[in-house]
Design a protein around this motif. Structure first.
Motif, short mmCIF file in Angstrom:
data_model
loop_
_atom_site.label_atom_id
_atom_site.label_comp_id
_atom_site.label_asym_id
_atom_site.label_seq_id
_atom_site.Cartn_x
_atom_site.Cartn_y
_atom_site.Cartn_z
N ASP A 24 43.82 46.95 46.78
CA ASP A 24 43.05 45.75 46.45
C ASP A 24 41.57 46.08 46.26
O ASP A 24 40.94 45.60 45.31
CB ASP A 24 43.24 44.69 47.54
N LEU A 66 41.13 47.93 42.96
CA LEU A 66 41.23 47.01 41.83
C LEU A 66 39.97 46.17 41.69
O LEU A 66 39.48 45.94 40.59
CB LEU A 66 42.47 46.11 41.98
N GLU A 67 39.42 45.71 42.82
CA GLU A 67 38.17 44.93 42.79
C GLU A 67 37.04 45.77 42.20
O GLU A 67 36.27 45.29 41.36
CB GLU A 67 37.81 44.45 44.20
N ILE A 88 37.50 46.01 38.49
CA ILE A 88 37.13 44.76 37.82
C ILE A 88 35.62 44.67 37.67
O ILE A 88 35.12 44.32 36.59
CB ILE A 88 37.69 43.55 38.60
N LEU A 103 34.57 47.15 34.97
CA LEU A 103 34.95 46.69 33.63
C LEU A 103 34.08 45.51 33.17
O LEU A 103 33.69 45.44 32.00
CB LEU A 103 36.43 46.31 33.59
N ASN A 104 33.75 44.61 34.08
CA ASN A 104 32.86 43.50 33.72
C ASN A 104 31.47 44.01 33.34
O ASN A 104 30.85 43.50 32.40
CB ASN A 104 32.78 42.46 34.84
N ARG A 107 31.74 45.38 29.86
CA ARG A 107 31.81 44.28 28.88
C ARG A 107 30.41 43.72 28.61
O ARG A 107 30.06 43.41 27.47
CB ARG A 107 32.72 43.17 29.38
#
Length: 114
Positions: free
Chosen positions: A81, A84-85, A88, A91-92, A95
């Protein structure tokens, strides 16, 4: 059901079943008189759970704690977890950088067109 039937229903290969037996995350089922393994519906459920955990990114070799119900399985899921956080967040951020680059390219393109 035999190995091929279980593998087909679970969407895995027979080799995957054998590997799960070898590493101890799937118990060997009883064998019929002809020597074939005989799996029941609980085995199918177990294999589907293994497949789901694998899809989450947990390697088969690390699943013993999760499938056996050991409390260290919670630690493994907590670690996943956190990873994955972090992914994220990363990836943000990427972006946002792409958006800034896109905006800058659009501004530069319009300046050259004038």
């Amino acid at each position: 059901m035999n190995s091929a039937q279980l593998a087909h229903r679970a969407g895995v290969s027979v080799c995957t079943l054998r590997h799960c037996h070898q590493i101890g995350i799937l118990a060997e089922p009883p064998r019929l008189a002809n020597g074939y393994r005989h799996y029941g519906k609980h085995d199918l459920i177990h294999v589907l759970r293994i497949k789901r955990l694998s899809a989450l990114g947990i390697p088969l070799s690390s699943m013993t704690e999760l499938v056996v119900g050991d409390t260290s399985g919670d630690e493994l899921l907590d670690k996943l977890d956190r990873e994955l956080e972090s992914a994220i967040v990363r990836l943000n951020q990427q972006r946002q950088k792409v958006s800034r680059v896109r905006s800058q390219l659009f501004v530069d393109h319009n300046a050259c067109a004038s």
